[in-house]
Every structure is written in C-alpha cells, then in structure tokens.
Write an enzyme that holds these catalytic residues in place. Structure first.
Site, PDB file in Angstrom:
ATOM      1  CB  CYS A 189       3.186   0.496   2.243  1.00  0.00           C
ATOM      2  SG  CYS A 189       4.590   1.427   2.891  1.00  0.00           S
TER       3      CYS A 189
ATOM      4  CG  HIS B 252       5.270   3.135  -1.874  1.00  0.00           C
ATOM      5  ND1 HIS B 252       5.176   4.475  -1.588  1.00  0.00           N
ATOM      6  CD2 HIS B 252       5.373   2.501  -0.683  1.00  0.00           C
ATOM      7  CE1 HIS B 252       5.214   4.652  -0.277  1.00  0.00           C
ATOM      8  NE2 HIS B 252       5.319   3.474   0.302  1.00  0.00           N
TER       9      HIS B 252
HETATM   10  O1  L14 Z   1       6.908  -0.254   8.349  1.00  0.00           O
HETATM   11  O2  L14 Z   1       7.285   5.554   3.939  1.00  0.00           O
HETATM   12  O3  L14 Z   1       4.936   0.484   7.842  1.00  0.00           O
HETATM   13  O4  L14 Z   1       8.213   6.177   5.802  1.00  0.00           O
HETATM   14  C1  L14 Z   1       6.246   3.144   7.964  1.00  0.00           C
HETATM   15  C2  L14 Z   1       6.927   4.343   7.346  1.00  0.00           C
HETATM   16  C3  L14 Z   1       6.644   1.864   5.893  1.00  0.00           C
HETATM   17  C4  L14 Z   1       7.311   3.057   5.257  1.00  0.00           C
HETATM   18  C5  L14 Z   1       6.173   0.626   7.909  1.00  0.00           C
HETATM   19  C6  L14 Z   1       7.490   5.437   5.153  1.00  0.00           C
HETATM   20  C7  L14 Z   1       6.810   1.877   7.374  1.00  0.00           C
HETATM   21  C8  L14 Z   1       6.789   4.309   5.851  1.00  0.00           C
END
Ligand code: L14
Ligand code: 25A
Length: 338
Positions: free
Chosen positions: A134, A247
């Site tokens: 993300c 975010h």
């Molecule tokens: O690699 O905010 O898609 O804990 C999954 C967990 C991105 C961050 C990913 C989080 C992650 C997410």
C-alpha cells in the site's frame, strides 16, 4: 484473457470477509465490473455467512484447493501464507490471480503492477499478477510522472500508516484501546507490539538483520521494480500511527535535473490517479480524512528542498484499503479483460 466487451466473468475473492476483501467486493460493484458470479472465500470461521453484491447474497465458502473450478479471476487478500498455499491451485484451475500479499511481488516471473505506472507489465503474466504494498502504490503513482520529467536519483520516505493495513482485528484494537484508555482502564496489546491508541510505533512487520523492517525493505525493492529503474536509491522509515484509514508519507526527493515546485504541481495536476491539494495560504493540504474512502493519491506541501541540489519535498496521502489494496487490484483486473 478474452477481450469480448459483453463477456462476464466468474470472480473469486479470497479473504472476502476481511478489511481488504470487503472493499474489493464493494469496488467491483462501484466500477460495474462484469461479474457473472461471485465466489467469496474465507476461513472456516466465515464459511456459511454471506456477502451482498449486485443486490444478491453470495454464500462464503471455506478456501480449499478445489475452490477455483470455473473461476476466471481470483483476487487474493488473506495474507501471504494463504497466497503461497492456494494461488498455484487457482492458476492450475485456469484462473488469473491478482495477489494482494507480499508472497510473489519480488518473483522476477511475476509482474508487480500499478496501472497508472506500468500497465504494460501485465502482458507478461504467467497466471499471477502481484499487487504492491500500500505505501509503495500511493508513492509511485505520484513519483512516476516526476521521474519521467527530471529523473529521481534518491527518495527518502517516512510513513504515517493507519491501522487498517493490518486487517479488521487491528481496526478493532485501536477502537477498543481508545475507549478503554479514555475510561482509565488498562490495555493489553494483541495485534500490535505496543499500545497503539495515543501512540506511534516505529515498527511495521518484522525486523531484518540490517536494522530495517520488512515493510521498509518492501518500499525499497518494490519501488525499483514498478518504476523499472534499479538506479533509484530509496531509504524508508515506516511508522504506525493511531489513525483508522489512509497512510501519510513525507517524501524527500533528489532529482538529476532541475524541477521547480510549480512545475511539479503542473505535472501532478494532470497525472492519472493523482490529486493536488496544495494551498498552504488557506491551510489546505491532504490529510487522512481527505483521502479516506477516495480513489486518488493526494499530494500537497510541495516545496523546494534547499539542502540538496534539485531537491523537492512533498506530502502524499491515500486510502490504503482502496488505492493501496482493493482498488488497485480491481484496476488490474479491468486491464486483464480489455
Ligand atoms: O505488504 O499495515 O501488503 O500492516 C500488509 C500489512 C502492508 C502493510 C503488505 C500493514 C503489508 C500492512
Ligand atoms: O498471513 P497472516 O499473517 O495470517 O495475515 C493475514 C492478516 O493480514 C491482513 C488480514 O486482514 C489478516 O489480519 N491482510 C489484509 N490484507 C493483507 C495484505 N494485502 C493482509 N495481510 C497482508 N497483505 P483481515 O483480518 O481483515 O482479513 C483476513 C481475511 O483473510 C481470511 N482468512 C484468514 N485466514 C484464512 C482466511 N481465508 C482462508 N483461509 C484461511 N486460513 C479471513 O477470513 C478474512 O477474510 P476469516 O473467515 O478468517 O475472517 C473472518 C473474520 O474473522 C476475523 N479474524 C481474522 N483472524 C482471526 C479472526 N478472528 C479470530 N481469530 C483470528 N485469528 C476477521 O477480522 C474477520 O472479520
């Protein structure tokens, strides 16, 4: 995949009852994706419940290797463990997988796609297309057009990431801790390492031996792969903040060639997937509440970095569950069927 404008597709959503899965189903409806049948899949905890889509209720089934007969497109968002275990079965059954986990992102045979940045990469898929992290998605949507203009040499990014990225249980944990602490009760962290209400945690995902976290390493590697330029230097610090959705990112950029804040604003104003909110005189800049529920990557606070040659600083905000996950995956699926 067949390009017939009237064709409809059988679409499976793996993790259909999770934060991202629910948003994927909503996004398929909002964007009128041609769905012939929806196949919602989750763990045994949710099997037998139902999800609403297109005015009908669809029964959630337990995810197994046999879940994918007749499925054209499978959107995965139930974590990397499930993707590693079940995506190959989906491909064997003839489905194209769009995977929202980190499982296959750095596999050289798997395209890692942000449709505004590298849509051409989709064509070389062998059954799996990876949806990036993300924080990376919202950043590269804004940086690619600036890279094309002036050549980015180095990116220093610090993130302010909401709890929803860690799933439904994380959303519940922030809500519960906030009310508990407001009534003077003790809290016990479960999903996060530390109390997240009224706190910021400089750790997302686990630590590597080099002192960075996996989340930070993902931003470094995925940015280079999506921008198709290994020469870009990326340094990331990722921080969890007590916000539910969206975010924020403070981004410091060093370019090879000169680029003024005005020129950057002009380029970003017509960049696909980007919205500029940059009027500090009137107190206007993007915030989590600006982006939540919206599609764009919002950019503001664009200003010269006077400490380096050809430097720009900016602030980028986007809804991590929409553009950071569900929307980007559905956009990839849209490209697959045209
Ligand atoms: O690699 O905010 O898609 O804990 C999954 C967990 C991105 C961050 C990913 C989080 C992650 C997410
Ligand atoms: O790999 P991991 O460590 O297990 O990571 C999974 C976690 O990462 C989140 C995901 O969010 C989950 O917390 N996540 C979301 N997007 C991600 C991404 N892009 C991501 N992680 C990495 N990259 P979530 O909790 O919002 O959604 C989870 C969805 O996945 C389904 N699921 C889980 N295990 C499954 C599975 N599906 C098939 N087989 C499995 N073995 C999950 O379905 C949901 O749809 P569910 O039925 O398990 O969840 C129904 C409700 O139960 C809550 N819940 C989740 N975990 C637990 C739980 N309740 C009790 N105990 C749990 N351990 C969910 O909140 C949901 O409401």
């Amino acid at each position: 995949m067949n390009s017939d404008s009237k064709k409809q597709y059988v679409v499976a959503v793996v993790g259909a009852t999770g934060a991202v899965g629910e948003e994927m189903i909503k996004t398929l409806a909002q964007r009128s994706f041609p769905v012939k049948a929806l196949v919602p899949l989750a763990s045994s905890r949710s099997a037998g419940s139902s999800v609403e889509f297109g005015g009908k209720d669809w029964r959630v089934s337990q995810l197994t290797e046999n879940s994918f007969a007749g499925v054209d497109i499978a959107l995965f968002s139930a974590g990397a463990t499930r993707s590693l275990e079940f995506a190959p079965a989906a491909v064997r059954a003839g489905a194209v997988v769009v995977d929202n986990s980190s499982a296959f992102r750095m596999d050289p045979t798997v395209p890692l796609v942000v449709p505004e940045v590298n849509p051409h990469a989709i064509a070389r898929h062998k059954g799996i297309i990876a949806n990036p992290n993300c924080s990376t998605i919202q950043m590269v949507v804004a940086l690619k057009p600036l890279h094309d203009e002036a050549g980015i040499k180095r990116i220093v990014v610090s993130t302010y990431q909401s709890v929803s990225g860690a799933g439904k249980s994380a959303i519940e944990e922030l809500a519960k801790q906030t009310t508990a602490l407001m009534s003077m009760q003790e809290v016990e962290p479960k999903k996060f390492q530390w109390q997240i209400a009224f706190n910021c945690i400089p750790q997302i995902d686990s630590f590597l031996e080099n002192g960075y976290t996996k989340e930070e390493e993902k931003m470094v590697n995925e940015t280079k792969k999506i921008m198709e330029d290994d020469s870009i230097k990326v340094c990331a610090t990722t921080v969890r903040v007590p916000v539910f959705f969206s975010h924020g990112e403070s981004v410091n950029l060093e370019f090879a060639r000169p680029i003024s804040p005005d020129r950057a604003r002009e380029i970003l104003a017509r960049a696909p997937g980007v919205e500029v909110v940059d009027d500090p005189a009137h107190g206007l800049y993007p915030m989590a509440i600006t982006a939540a529920g919206k599609d764009a990557s919002f950019v503001g606070r664009i200003r010269a970095d006077r400490t380096v040659e050809h430097g720009l600083n900016m602030w980028i905000v986007s809804d991590n569950i929409r553009k950071g996950a569900a929307l980007n995956a559905v956009q990839i699926a849209e490209k697959l069927i045209v």
